[in-house]
Design a protein around this motif. Structure first.
Motif, PDB file in Angstrom:
ATOM      1  N   ARG A   1       0.831  -1.213   0.000  1.00 11.89           N
ATOM      2  CA  ARG A   1       0.000   0.000   0.000  1.00 11.89           C
ATOM      3  C   ARG A   1       0.861   1.257   0.000  1.00 11.89           C
ATOM      4  O   ARG A   1       0.564   2.237  -0.690  1.00 11.89           O
ATOM      5  CB  ARG A   1      -0.928  -0.001   1.221  1.00 11.89           C
ATOM      6  CG  ARG A   1      -2.031  -1.047   1.165  1.00 11.89           C
ATOM      7  CD  ARG A   1      -3.075  -0.779   2.223  1.00 11.89           C
ATOM      8  NE  ARG A   1      -2.528  -0.830   3.563  1.00 11.89           N
ATOM      9  CZ  ARG A   1      -2.441  -1.917   4.307  1.00 11.89           C
ATOM     10  NH1 ARG A   1      -2.862  -3.077   3.825  1.00 11.89           N
ATOM     11  NH2 ARG A   1      -1.949  -1.871   5.537  1.00 11.89           N
ATOM     12  N   GLN A   2       1.944   1.245   0.782  1.00 10.37           N
ATOM     13  CA  GLN A   2       2.832   2.409   0.821  1.00 10.37           C
ATOM     14  C   GLN A   2       3.483   2.637  -0.539  1.00 10.37           C
ATOM     15  O   GLN A   2       3.590   3.774  -1.009  1.00 10.37           O
ATOM     16  CB  GLN A   2       3.899   2.211   1.900  1.00 10.37           C
ATOM     17  CG  GLN A   2       3.357   2.258   3.315  1.00 10.37           C
ATOM     18  CD  GLN A   2       4.404   1.873   4.341  1.00 10.37           C
ATOM     19  OE1 GLN A   2       5.469   1.322   4.009  1.00 10.37           O
ATOM     20  NE2 GLN A   2       4.132   2.145   5.607  1.00 10.37           N
ATOM     21  N   GLN A   3       3.919   1.546  -1.160  1.00 10.86           N
ATOM     22  CA  GLN A   3       4.552   1.667  -2.469  1.00 10.86           C
ATOM     23  C   GLN A   3       3.543   2.151  -3.510  1.00 10.86           C
ATOM     24  O   GLN A   3       3.865   2.982  -4.363  1.00 10.86           O
ATOM     25  CB  GLN A   3       5.138   0.309  -2.878  1.00 10.86           C
ATOM     26  CG  GLN A   3       6.132   0.371  -4.019  1.00 10.86           C
ATOM     27  CD  GLN A   3       6.809  -0.972  -4.248  1.00 10.86           C
ATOM     28  OE1 GLN A   3       6.443  -1.982  -3.646  1.00 10.86           O
ATOM     29  NE2 GLN A   3       7.792  -1.001  -5.124  1.00 10.86           N
ATOM     30  N   GLN A   4       2.309   1.633  -3.422  1.00  4.40           N
ATOM     31  CA  GLN A   4       1.270   2.085  -4.346  1.00  4.40           C
ATOM     32  C   GLN A   4       1.007   3.581  -4.181  1.00  4.40           C
ATOM     33  O   GLN A   4       0.892   4.304  -5.167  1.00  4.40           O
ATOM     34  CB  GLN A   4      -0.023   1.308  -4.100  1.00  4.40           C
ATOM     35  CG  GLN A   4      -0.045  -0.070  -4.708  1.00  4.40           C
ATOM     36  CD  GLN A   4      -1.341  -0.789  -4.397  1.00  4.40           C
ATOM     37  OE1 GLN A   4      -1.926  -0.622  -3.333  1.00  4.40           O
ATOM     38  NE2 GLN A   4      -1.800  -1.611  -5.323  1.00  4.40           N
ATOM     39  N   GLU A   5       0.918   4.042  -2.937  1.00  2.00           N
ATOM     40  CA  GLU A   5       0.626   5.449  -2.706  1.00  2.00           C
ATOM     41  C   GLU A   5       1.765   6.330  -3.202  1.00  2.00           C
ATOM     42  O   GLU A   5       1.533   7.404  -3.764  1.00  2.00           O
ATOM     43  CB  GLU A   5       0.368   5.699  -1.214  1.00  2.00           C
ATOM     44  CG  GLU A   5      -0.074   7.118  -0.883  1.00  2.00           C
ATOM     45  CD  GLU A   5      -1.240   7.593  -1.723  1.00  2.00           C
ATOM     46  OE1 GLU A   5      -1.190   8.752  -2.203  1.00  2.00           O
ATOM     47  OE2 GLU A   5      -2.194   6.815  -1.924  1.00  2.00           O
ATOM     48  N   ARG A   6       3.014   5.885  -2.993  1.00  2.00           N
ATOM     49  CA  ARG A   6       4.148   6.663  -3.480  1.00  2.00           C
ATOM     50  C   ARG A   6       4.108   6.762  -5.011  1.00  2.00           C
ATOM     51  O   ARG A   6       4.343   7.832  -5.579  1.00  2.00           O
ATOM     52  CB  ARG A   6       5.458   6.012  -3.020  1.00  2.00           C
ATOM     53  CG  ARG A   6       6.696   6.830  -3.380  1.00  2.00           C
ATOM     54  CD  ARG A   6       7.944   6.283  -2.733  1.00  2.00           C
ATOM     55  NE  ARG A   6       8.299   4.959  -3.193  1.00  2.00           N
ATOM     56  CZ  ARG A   6       8.163   3.852  -2.477  1.00  2.00           C
ATOM     57  NH1 ARG A   6       7.637   3.895  -1.267  1.00  2.00           N
ATOM     58  NH2 ARG A   6       8.506   2.670  -2.948  1.00  2.00           N
ATOM     59  N   LEU A   7       3.776   5.640  -5.664  1.00  2.75           N
ATOM     60  CA  LEU A   7       3.703   5.657  -7.126  1.00  2.75           C
ATOM     61  C   LEU A   7       2.517   6.495  -7.608  1.00  2.75           C
ATOM     62  O   LEU A   7       2.630   7.223  -8.586  1.00  2.75           O
ATOM     63  CB  LEU A   7       3.590   4.227  -7.659  1.00  2.75           C
ATOM     64  CG  LEU A   7       4.891   3.436  -7.726  1.00  2.75           C
ATOM     65  CD1 LEU A   7       4.635   2.038  -8.240  1.00  2.75           C
ATOM     66  CD2 LEU A   7       5.902   4.128  -8.620  1.00  2.75           C
ATOM     67  N   ARG A   8       1.378   6.373  -6.897  1.00  2.00           N
ATOM     68  CA  ARG A   8       0.222   7.189  -7.284  1.00  2.00           C
ATOM     69  C   ARG A   8       0.574   8.669  -7.266  1.00  2.00           C
ATOM     70  O   ARG A   8       0.252   9.410  -8.192  1.00  2.00           O
ATOM     71  CB  ARG A   8      -0.947   6.938  -6.326  1.00  2.00           C
ATOM     72  CG  ARG A   8      -1.695   5.651  -6.536  1.00  2.00           C
ATOM     73  CD  ARG A   8      -2.982   5.654  -5.750  1.00  2.00           C
ATOM     74  NE  ARG A   8      -3.446   4.301  -5.492  1.00  2.00           N
ATOM     75  CZ  ARG A   8      -3.336   3.685  -4.326  1.00  2.00           C
ATOM     76  NH1 ARG A   8      -2.808   4.307  -3.293  1.00  2.00           N
ATOM     77  NH2 ARG A   8      -3.773   2.454  -4.172  1.00  2.00           N
ATOM     78  N   ALA A   9       1.214   9.093  -6.175  1.00  2.00           N
ATOM     79  CA  ALA A   9       1.569  10.505  -6.049  1.00  2.00           C
ATOM     80  C   ALA A   9       2.531  10.932  -7.150  1.00  2.00           C
ATOM     81  O   ALA A   9       2.381  12.004  -7.747  1.00  2.00           O
ATOM     82  CB  ALA A   9       2.187  10.763  -4.673  1.00  2.00           C
TER      83      ALA A   9
ATOM     84  N   VAL B   1       0.141   3.528 -16.538  1.00  2.00           N
ATOM     85  CA  VAL B   1       0.890   3.186 -15.321  1.00  2.00           C
ATOM     86  C   VAL B   1       0.019   3.402 -14.083  1.00  2.00           C
ATOM     87  O   VAL B   1       0.034   2.599 -13.145  1.00  2.00           O
ATOM     88  CB  VAL B   1       2.180   4.020 -15.224  1.00  2.00           C
ATOM     89  CG1 VAL B   1       2.828   3.857 -13.847  1.00  2.00           C
ATOM     90  CG2 VAL B   1       3.164   3.605 -16.307  1.00  2.00           C
ATOM     91  N   ALA B   2      -0.755   4.489 -14.071  1.00  2.00           N
ATOM     92  CA  ALA B   2      -1.652   4.745 -12.943  1.00  2.00           C
ATOM     93  C   ALA B   2      -2.639   3.598 -12.774  1.00  2.00           C
ATOM     94  O   ALA B   2      -2.934   3.176 -11.655  1.00  2.00           O
ATOM     95  CB  ALA B   2      -2.392   6.064 -13.150  1.00  2.00           C
ATOM     96  N   ASP B   3      -3.134   3.071 -13.882  1.00  2.00           N
ATOM     97  CA  ASP B   3      -4.059   1.947 -13.811  1.00  2.00           C
ATOM     98  C   ASP B   3      -3.336   0.678 -13.380  1.00  2.00           C
ATOM     99  O   ASP B   3      -3.847  -0.101 -12.565  1.00  2.00           O
ATOM    100  CB  ASP B   3      -4.725   1.758 -15.175  1.00  2.00           C
ATOM    101  CG  ASP B   3      -5.773   0.666 -15.158  1.00  2.00           C
ATOM    102  OD1 ASP B   3      -6.697   0.744 -14.331  1.00  2.00           O
ATOM    103  OD2 ASP B   3      -5.664  -0.282 -15.957  1.00  2.00           O
ATOM    104  N   GLU B   4      -2.145   0.449 -13.913  1.00  2.00           N
ATOM    105  CA  GLU B   4      -1.372  -0.745 -13.556  1.00  2.00           C
ATOM    106  C   GLU B   4      -1.012  -0.751 -12.077  1.00  2.00           C
ATOM    107  O   GLU B   4      -0.958  -1.807 -11.440  1.00  2.00           O
ATOM    108  CB  GLU B   4      -0.098  -0.815 -14.403  1.00  2.00           C
ATOM    109  CG  GLU B   4      -0.347  -1.097 -15.879  1.00  2.00           C
ATOM    110  CD  GLU B   4       0.871  -0.821 -16.736  1.00  2.00           C
ATOM    111  OE1 GLU B   4       1.873  -0.310 -16.193  1.00  2.00           O
ATOM    112  OE2 GLU B   4       0.825  -1.102 -17.944  1.00  2.00           O
ATOM    113  N   THR B   5      -0.771   0.441 -11.513  1.00  2.00           N
ATOM    114  CA  THR B   5      -0.393   0.542 -10.109  1.00  2.00           C
ATOM    115  C   THR B   5      -1.466  -0.046  -9.201  1.00  2.00           C
ATOM    116  O   THR B   5      -1.156  -0.638  -8.156  1.00  2.00           O
ATOM    117  CB  THR B   5      -0.139   2.018  -9.739  1.00  2.00           C
ATOM    118  OG1 THR B   5       0.946   2.512 -10.530  1.00  2.00           O
ATOM    119  CG2 THR B   5       0.208   2.175  -8.270  1.00  2.00           C
TER     120      THR B   5
END
Length: 575
Positions: free
Chosen positions: A294-302, A413-417
């Motif tokens: 979840r942390q990695q996803q949020e970092r990538l989302r941002a 990429v946003a969708d893949e995340t």
């Protein structure tokens, strides 16, 4: 993380055989998680607010770069000490570990480690034999808690509720007295507020086995409800003392471990494990891995949101510049008109009106000018603007096309995340970092990403699919020209390839439809009822040089409208 009194009791029994062993290394294995190495196992003590627990493991290593002052205190007092006793405090979520002959204290010296895995209030407190605190993992001053100050030099007091009747003892009379004193209270509130060890999970199990309604008052329960509750608790305690442990993975909610098979959760997926320590350790590993994900996803989302904002702003600016460049001929016309009508100009106004001649005839044109400049200088400025617009008209279109491709790629990429596993997230993070939208980080161990995914479709036809840009690139490189390639039409998504063995004309309808549904499920349109999917042979799919991962152009395509299907797990790596 679930860690109630029944779990604490079973863990204390699993730790008891280690008594007599000396403590070797003491180190920090993760945030708020210490490990004490004993001759036959490693003892994990965690005061993490989400993963508080005590259990045995093997093979844990120190976490690089992490430090904790409390672990330094444990190392000073416990290294070389002998574990002499393990005891549960009453029927509470508190374990008392006694150590003798600590190296830092001298012969016959002892100390007591009180471990309180009580959810967000979790703590660990090291005391001397007189009960004075040497240090605590979380120091609690008077201003935070008047009842319990957990500071060096203060006396240790256990958590409140030690004077309450234990739920695992003969409490029939206490139950009836409590019910008489509070006749309007539900059975749930009565037990939770007045009896030691009454966790929500344990109460649900008691109610399920005894046929009680936790949300009804004692007067609304069956006759002899108190005796039934005591008898069922005796049975539960006997089941939980020995035997297998159970790991539950509910359809909704987090996984948890329990020392017995739960009648109240009989419909959920369970896994039997030899010890509760093993089950607790596996749950903790899964939950911490989920948190890391979840942390990695949020970092990538941002990072992707920020990158998308930048690229979108740049694209819009270039589109505006291209629109201005479309007026290049007008600037040239204005410049020529000014030079051709110098003798007519009445200077000093912010605009002039002059005739312009063309094949269509003569027409009057209003030209904005700068009265501070001469007519010749105004004409020169219009010619400069004309040349600049001409250059922009040649330079901007390829840049604009690159922006649009990058924008589409970042949206993908946003969708893949949102649907990537930890290994794939690491791959996506590397892609975003390569583009300059994430700062370099210290290397961290993450599971390797699959080269791409594969499965066997209907009638034995092999299907390959990618969920990241790099996986899509690898898949396309290894596909045969006569394989069939599928992708959602008009939008980002994963690639799907059907291996045809050089026989695309023999491809049946069933694997083609499944592959199309998978391609729709790998796109942002997967929530729609029907999605259009393009398919063609791999020979008609090409990747232009310099384009982002996963970007392709294709032709000779046909279209299928299908219901999306998100590919599940069980895929293997193909490399």
């Amino acid at each position: 993380m679930l860690f109630d009194s029944l779990i604490t009791n079973r863990i204390a029994r699993e730790l008891a055989p280690l008594c007599g062993g000396r403590v070797g290394r003491v180190f920090l294995a993760a945030e708020a998680t210490a490990v004490l190495e004993l001759p036959r196992a490693q003892l994990v003590i965690s005061w993490h607010p989400e993963y508080a627990r005590v259990h045995l493991v093997e093979g844990m290593m120190p976490a690089p770069g992490l430090t904790a002052a409390f672990v330094d205190v444990l190392r000073r007092y416990l290294r070389g000490a002998r574990l002499s006793a393990v005891e549960q405090l009453g029927f509470d979520r508190v374990l008392q570990l006694e150590f003798l002959n600590a190296e830092g204290l001298g012969p016959e010296a002892s100390c007591i480690l009180m471990v309180e895995p009580i959810g967000r209030w979790a703590n660990a407190v090291l005391c001397d034999p007189q009960g004075l605190i040497r240090d605590a993992a979380h120091r609690v001053p008077l201003g935070v808690n008047r009842y319990r100050q957990l500071l060096p030099g203060e006396r240790y007091y256990p958590p409140p509720g030690q004077d309450q009747p234990r739920l695992d003892s003969e409490i029939s009379n206490e139950l009836r007295h409590a019910a008489a004193a509070s006749p309007e209270e539900t059975l749930r509130r009565l037990l939770m507020g007045g009896f030691q060890g009454a966790s929500p999970m344990l109460l649900r199990e008691l109610a399920a086995r005894a046929g009680l309604d936790l949300d009804a008052t004692p007067a609304e329960q069956p006759s002899k409800w108190a005796e039934a509750l005591v008898e069922i608790m005796r049975q539960i305690r006997a089941e939980a003392i020995e035997g297998a442990a159970w790991l539950y993975r509910p359809a909704r909610g987090k996984a948890f471990a329990y020392p017995m098979r739960l009648v109240s959760r009989s419909t959920e997926m369970v896994q039997s494990l030899p010890t509760l320590s093993e089950a607790v350790g596996q749950v903790a590993a899964e939950l911490s891995s989920d948190q890391l994900l979840r942390q990695q996803q949020e970092r990538l989302r941002a990072a992707v949101r920020q990158a998308l904002d930048q690229v979108t702003h740049r694209r819009e600016s270039r589109e505006q510049a291209l629109q201005r460049a479309a007026e290049a001929e007008k600037w040239r016309e204005f410049g020529e008109a000014l030079l051709g009508n110098l003798w007519r100009l009445d200077w000093g106004a912010p605009e002039v009106e002059v005739p312009v001649f063309s094949e269509a005839g003569e027409r009057l044109v209003r030209i904005p000018v700068n009265p501070s400049y001469s007519p010749q200088d105004n004409a020169r400025l219009y010619f400069q603007r004309y040349k600049k617009a001409q250059r922009a008209a040649k330079r901007i279109p390829p840049l604009l096309e690159a922006d649009r491709r990058l924008e589409a790629y970042l949206e993908e990429v946003a969708d893949e995340t949102e649907r990537a596993d930890q290994g794939e997230l690491g791959e996506l993070e590397a892609e975003i970092r390569r583009l300059g939208y994430l700062r370099q980080r210290k290397a961290r161990s993450v599971p390797p990403a699959l080269s791409f995914h594969r499965m066997t479709g209907p009638e034995g036809w092999p299907l390959w699919y990618g969920r990241t840009g790099l996986q899509n690139n690898r898949l396309l490189r290894q596909a045969h020209p006569d394989d069939v390639w599928l992708h959602v039409r008009e939008g980002p998504g994963g690639h799907v390839v059907i291996r045809t063995g050089g026989r695309p004309e023999a491809l049946p309808e069933a694997p083609l439809l499944l592959a199309a549904r998978m391609a729709a499920g790998l796109s942002r349109q997967r929530a729609n009822q029907r999605v259009e999917v393009a398919y063609t042979r791999v020979r008609y799919v090409r990747k232009p040089r310099g384009t982002p991962p996963g970007f392709v152009l294709y032709d000779h395509d046909q279209t299928l409208a299908v219901e999306p299907l998100v590919p599940g797990g069980g895929a293997e790596a193909e490399g």
